[in-house]
Enzyme design. Structure first.
Site, PDB file in Angstrom:
ATOM      1  N   SER A 119       0.823  -1.211   0.000  1.00 17.39           N
ATOM      2  CA  SER A 119       0.000   0.000   0.000  1.00 17.39           C
ATOM      3  C   SER A 119       0.860   1.265   0.000  1.00 17.39           C
ATOM      4  O   SER A 119       1.727   1.441   0.868  1.00 17.39           O
ATOM      5  CB  SER A 119      -0.910   0.023   1.236  1.00 17.39           C
ATOM      6  OG  SER A 119      -1.814  -1.049   1.213  1.00 17.39           O
ATOM      7  N   TYR A 145      -7.887 -10.831   3.230  1.00 16.72           N
ATOM      8  CA  TYR A 145      -9.080 -10.205   3.803  1.00 16.72           C
ATOM      9  C   TYR A 145     -10.097  -9.781   2.742  1.00 16.72           C
ATOM     10  O   TYR A 145     -11.258  -9.512   3.065  1.00 16.72           O
ATOM     11  CB  TYR A 145      -8.710  -9.010   4.687  1.00 16.72           C
ATOM     12  CG  TYR A 145      -8.125  -7.808   3.963  1.00 16.72           C
ATOM     13  CD1 TYR A 145      -8.911  -6.961   3.185  1.00 16.72           C
ATOM     14  CD2 TYR A 145      -6.774  -7.499   4.102  1.00 16.72           C
ATOM     15  CE1 TYR A 145      -8.366  -5.862   2.543  1.00 16.72           C
ATOM     16  CE2 TYR A 145      -6.230  -6.401   3.456  1.00 16.72           C
ATOM     17  CZ  TYR A 145      -7.029  -5.583   2.690  1.00 16.72           C
ATOM     18  OH  TYR A 145      -6.490  -4.500   2.051  1.00 16.72           O
ATOM     19  N   MET A 179      -1.267  -7.253   7.145  1.00 14.89           N
ATOM     20  CA  MET A 179      -2.279  -8.133   6.571  1.00 14.89           C
ATOM     21  C   MET A 179      -1.833  -8.782   5.266  1.00 14.89           C
ATOM     22  O   MET A 179      -2.666  -9.120   4.415  1.00 14.89           O
ATOM     23  CB  MET A 179      -3.571  -7.339   6.347  1.00 14.89           C
ATOM     24  CG  MET A 179      -4.112  -6.678   7.600  1.00 14.89           C
ATOM     25  SD  MET A 179      -5.565  -5.638   7.272  1.00 14.89           S
ATOM     26  CE  MET A 179      -5.736  -4.804   8.866  1.00 14.89           C
ATOM     27  N   ASN A 187       2.219   3.360  11.057  1.00 17.24           N
ATOM     28  CA  ASN A 187       1.477   3.778  12.244  1.00 17.24           C
ATOM     29  C   ASN A 187       1.896   2.907  13.419  1.00 17.24           C
ATOM     30  O   ASN A 187       2.484   1.835  13.233  1.00 17.24           O
ATOM     31  CB  ASN A 187      -0.035   3.646  12.013  1.00 17.24           C
ATOM     32  CG  ASN A 187      -0.432   2.236  11.602  1.00 17.24           C
ATOM     33  OD1 ASN A 187      -0.385   1.897  10.412  1.00 17.24           O
ATOM     34  ND2 ASN A 187      -0.782   1.402  12.557  1.00 17.24           N
TER      35      ASN A 187
END
Length: 272
Positions: free
Chosen positions: A30, A85, A211, A235
């Site tokens: 990402s 997911y 993930m 984060n």
């Protein structure tokens, strides 16, 4: 388990579009897709067009395979990956790694954006993965084994190549880039972890949680591809700071460290 015929079909299609012979692969997580835009003489192939590929709906994933040149090497880059997911099977998630192997890939760089569990780390840090913890209760080697692709019982003791990690650490030192090292925990998502789950992971020895990455790393190991993993810590994990988590922070932090990431990965490819 993947079928050899399906892999060959995907590879044959890709080879009709380019005669380049990549030896290094990279999976871009990402916010890290801009690396693929730095490739020279690049061929962009939408996932939709490749037989047996699926497509990601995740923000920050462009859904294309890019084959081009960087650092004096020809590489193949996944500009976006598939996630467990999203409802993808692990065969779908890891199919591109099988295709990379048949294309001639010998070394693979797996990247991701993830949360930091280790409180010595900070958002914006890069972490070299030394090992992983699989918390999903699933793995891509369940079911019948295709002996043409790899062994039935796989040794994962050097999943993230010690030899390549040493090279990467030397490169980071030369570039004056602070590169953390740690254990990555694979969480199914799509929800973020609870504070209690993060405390459990810290007790288990995890330094970061995300993930993705682990299924691709397992299949790369099964395929005989030397692999490294690099996490962009976007984060602090849930419960460490008194603030909610959101995907916007992931994308914003990845953008902030983009230049450092690009410099590191480009030099890694040049030296591999």
């Amino acid at each position: 388990m993947h079928k050899t015929a399906d892999i060959k079909e995907a590879v044959s299609y890709i080879q009709t579009l380019t005669n380049k012979k990549p030896t290094i692969g990279i999976i871009l997580g990402s916010g890290l897709g801009p690396f693929a835009d730095t490739l020279q003489n690049a061929v962009h192939i939408p996932y939709d067009n490749i037989p047996h590929f699926t497509k990601s709906a995740a923000v920050g994933h462009a859904n294309e395979l890019v084959i081009g040149d960087v650092g004096g090497k020809t590489i193949v880059a996944m500009k976006g990956r598939f996630h467990y997911y999203e409802g993808c099977t692990l065969d779908q998630v890891t199919f591109p790694v099988r295709v990379m192997k048949m294309l001639g890939i010998e070394k693979l760089i797996i990247t991701n954006a993830c949360g930091a569990i280790n409180t010595d780390f900070a958002p914006g840090d890069l972490m070299l993965i030394t090992d992983h913890i699989n918390l999903t209760g699933n793995n891509p080697l369940l079911g019948p084994n295709n002996a043409d692709l790899g062994v039935r019982f796989l040794d994962l003791s050097d999943t993230y190549s010690k030899k390549l990690r040493k090279t990467v650490l030397d490169i980071a030192d030369d570039l004056n880039i602070t590169l953390r090292q740690g254990v990555y925990a694979w969480w199914s998502g799509p929800m973020y972890e609870t504070p209690a789950e993060i405390r459990m992971m810290r007790t288990m020895g995890a330094d970061a949680v995300g993930m993705s990455t682990v299924p691709e790393a397992i299949i790369a190991r099964h395929s005989g591809i030397e692999t490294i993993g690099i996490s962009c810590l976007t984060n602090m994990a849930c419960g460490i700071l008194d603030q909610p988590l959101g995907h916007e922070e992931v994308i914003e932090t990845a953008e902030r460290v983009k230049t450092t990431f690009l410099n590191l990965v480009t030099e890694i490819i040049a030296r591999f």
